[in-house]
Design a protein around this motif. Structure first.
Motif, PDB file in Angstrom:
ATOM      1  N   LEU A  80       0.794  -1.226   0.000  1.00  0.00           N
ATOM      2  CA  LEU A  80       0.000   0.000   0.000  1.00  0.00           C
ATOM      3  C   LEU A  80       0.830   1.281   0.000  1.00  0.00           C
ATOM      4  N   GLY A  81       2.100   1.204   0.416  1.00  0.00           N
ATOM      5  CA  GLY A  81       2.871   2.427   0.551  1.00  0.00           C
ATOM      6  C   GLY A  81       2.214   3.345   1.572  1.00  0.00           C
ATOM      7  N   SER A  82       2.111   4.631   1.245  1.00  0.00           N
ATOM      8  CA  SER A  82       1.643   5.622   2.219  1.00  0.00           C
ATOM      9  C   SER A  82       0.161   5.545   2.555  1.00  0.00           C
ATOM     10  N   ALA A 213       3.859  -5.885   5.560  1.00  0.00           N
ATOM     11  CA  ALA A 213       4.549  -6.411   4.375  1.00  0.00           C
ATOM     12  C   ALA A 213       5.780  -7.241   4.727  1.00  0.00           C
ATOM     13  N   SER A 214       6.085  -8.172   3.844  1.00  0.00           N
ATOM     14  CA  SER A 214       7.270  -9.008   3.981  1.00  0.00           C
ATOM     15  C   SER A 214       7.685  -9.537   2.615  1.00  0.00           C
ATOM     16  N   SER A 246       5.534   2.263  10.059  1.00  0.00           N
ATOM     17  CA  SER A 246       4.140   2.699  10.161  1.00  0.00           C
ATOM     18  C   SER A 246       3.791   3.838   9.211  1.00  0.00           C
ATOM     19  N   SER A 247       4.749   4.257   8.390  1.00  0.00           N
ATOM     20  CA  SER A 247       4.448   5.272   7.374  1.00  0.00           C
ATOM     21  C   SER A 247       4.165   4.639   6.018  1.00  0.00           C
ATOM     22  N   GLY A 248       4.438   3.301   5.856  1.00  0.00           N
ATOM     23  CA  GLY A 248       4.238   2.747   4.524  1.00  0.00           C
ATOM     24  C   GLY A 248       4.452   1.265   4.327  1.00  0.00           C
ATOM     25  N   SER A 249       4.217   0.423   5.348  1.00  0.00           N
ATOM     26  CA  SER A 249       4.585  -0.991   5.221  1.00  0.00           C
ATOM     27  C   SER A 249       3.434  -1.992   5.289  1.00  0.00           C
ATOM     28  N   HIS A 309      -6.119   9.439  -0.555  1.00  0.00           N
ATOM     29  CA  HIS A 309      -4.695   9.256  -0.254  1.00  0.00           C
ATOM     30  C   HIS A 309      -4.105   8.274  -1.249  1.00  0.00           C
ATOM     31  N   GLY A 310      -2.864   8.523  -1.607  1.00  0.00           N
ATOM     32  CA  GLY A 310      -2.129   7.612  -2.467  1.00  0.00           C
ATOM     33  C   GLY A 310      -0.956   7.008  -1.728  1.00  0.00           C
ATOM     34  N   GLY A 311      -0.234   6.165  -2.438  1.00  0.00           N
ATOM     35  CA  GLY A 311       0.953   5.559  -1.855  1.00  0.00           C
ATOM     36  C   GLY A 311       1.953   5.214  -2.929  1.00  0.00           C
ATOM     37  N   SER A 312       3.231   5.242  -2.564  1.00  0.00           N
ATOM     38  CA  SER A 312       4.293   4.860  -3.494  1.00  0.00           C
ATOM     39  C   SER A 312       5.414   4.213  -2.695  1.00  0.00           C
TER      40      SER A 312
END
Length: 358
Positions: A80-82, A213-214, A246-249, A309-312
């Protein structure tokens, strides 16, 4: 019996009417997506439109795995990223709801040695107005990108960097603030961040395909991430997920993200008071409003308010837009960071909004 029959007919008519609307936008939506996701042999993406909590459009494009030639599926799991920040923000509000912290608390209450911590509040972290250095902009980031970091190690990595501005002076999107929030969640709850999110959010919302994520674990239906180089596509850069933390995982699916949105709407996770805090616009020290709540951008499409919101993150780009007034939720995920779903998702949301009013 007559009243029941009339009610049933009205319900069937309403359902069929909405189905026709959904069918009427399918070609237009396909067209919007195909602008960027038009190669069936390349990494692709998945898209969903939901109305009143139910999916009315779900499609997959391209490949989930280039090595195996696996076609993308709407059930694939994406990083998901951010968009992770939504879950971190709600976790903080859940702890406030339990009287374990307050968003007005200064972070020195929990991390006594944090520089300027007596002036930075949890609210500042949630709204990207803290002024602390964003670790993703630090040149030394490459030194730790593949190391296993504890939350404290991550905080120590950036905490002594010069601040960019005084707390509350301006809005500047900041990943460090959300790493700090994850650390606070652990300090206050006594649980690891990933366990807290899994137990108190994913389990409660029924999000069985979502996780921290892993790259090591076997994850059913995983979509593999790619970069695009001049020579062609290559596998994504490997990083330690303890760095974005916790900002993007986090990882999820289309269907689980709809469960997330429905859980928010139904106050399964937060009461109405805390929910309002997440989706309120706040002011800077000078009184100017900015368009970010707690974990969501608060914008509009044709003057209709949205939450988005998006994520990268290496190999992936994501985007979601929710229109509260019409209960429309649009999500798009891509498994190549060369291909953003952001514009397609916004255009689809605008199109769906217009059609729902006709």
């Amino acid at each position: 019996m007559k009243n029941i029959s009339v009610s049933l007919l009205l319900w069937i008519f309403a359902l069929s009417s909405f189905t026709i609307k959904a069918q009427s936008i399918e070609k237009a939506v396909d067209s919007l997506i195909s602008r960027d996701f038009n190669d069936k042999n390349a990494p692709g993406g998945v898209f969903m439109i939901a109305h009143h909590g139910k999916p009315v459009y779900q499609k997959a494009f391209g490949k989930a795995n280039l090595e195996l030639g696996s076609d993308m599926s709407v059930d694939n799991v994406f990083e998901l990223g951010s968009m992770t920040k939504q879950f971190t923000a709600v976790a903080i509000l859940m702890l406030e709801q339990q009287d374990k912290l307050k968003v007005g608390d200064r972070i020195s209450k929990y991390i006594p040695d944090y520089p300027n911590g007596d002036k930075i509040t949890i609210h500042h972290l949630l709204t990207h107005t803290s002024g602390i250095k964003d670790f993703t902009k630090m040149k030394s980031l490459s030194d730790i990108a593949q190391k296993e970091m504890t939350p404290k190690m991550m905080v120590d990595f950036f905490k002594n960097e010069p601040v960019d501005f005084a707390p509350g002076e301006k809005f500047d999107y900041n990943n460090s603030g959300y790493v700090l929030l994850g650390y606070l969640i652990e300090l206050v709850s006594g649980e690891k961040y990933e366990d807290y999110i899994s137990t108190h959010i994913f389990d409660k919302a029924g999000m069985s395909q979502s996780s921290y994520a892993s790259d090591r674990k076997v994850i059913k239906n995983r979509a593999y991430g790619y970069h695009k180089k001049e020579s062609g596509y290559v596998n994504k850069t490997v990083i330690s997920f303890s760095v974005p933390f916790s900002s993007g995982s986090l990882m999820s699916t289309l269907s689980d993200m709809l469960k997330w949105q429905n859980a928010l709407n139904q106050n399964i996770l937060l009461d109405s008071i805390e929910t309002k805090k997440a989706f309120s616009k706040y002011t800077l020290n000078n009184g100017d409003y900015f368009t970010y709540g707690y974990g969501w951008h608060l914008r509009d499409i044709d003057k209709v308010p949205t939450r988005e919101h998006g994520g990268s993150i290496f190999g992936f780009k994501t985007m979601a837009v929710y229109i509260p007034s019409e209960d429309i939720y649009v999500v798009g995920f891509s498994n190549c960071d060369c291909n953003s779903p952001t514009q397609a998702v916004k255009d689809i949301a605008e199109l769906t909004s217009k059609k729902s009013k006709q």
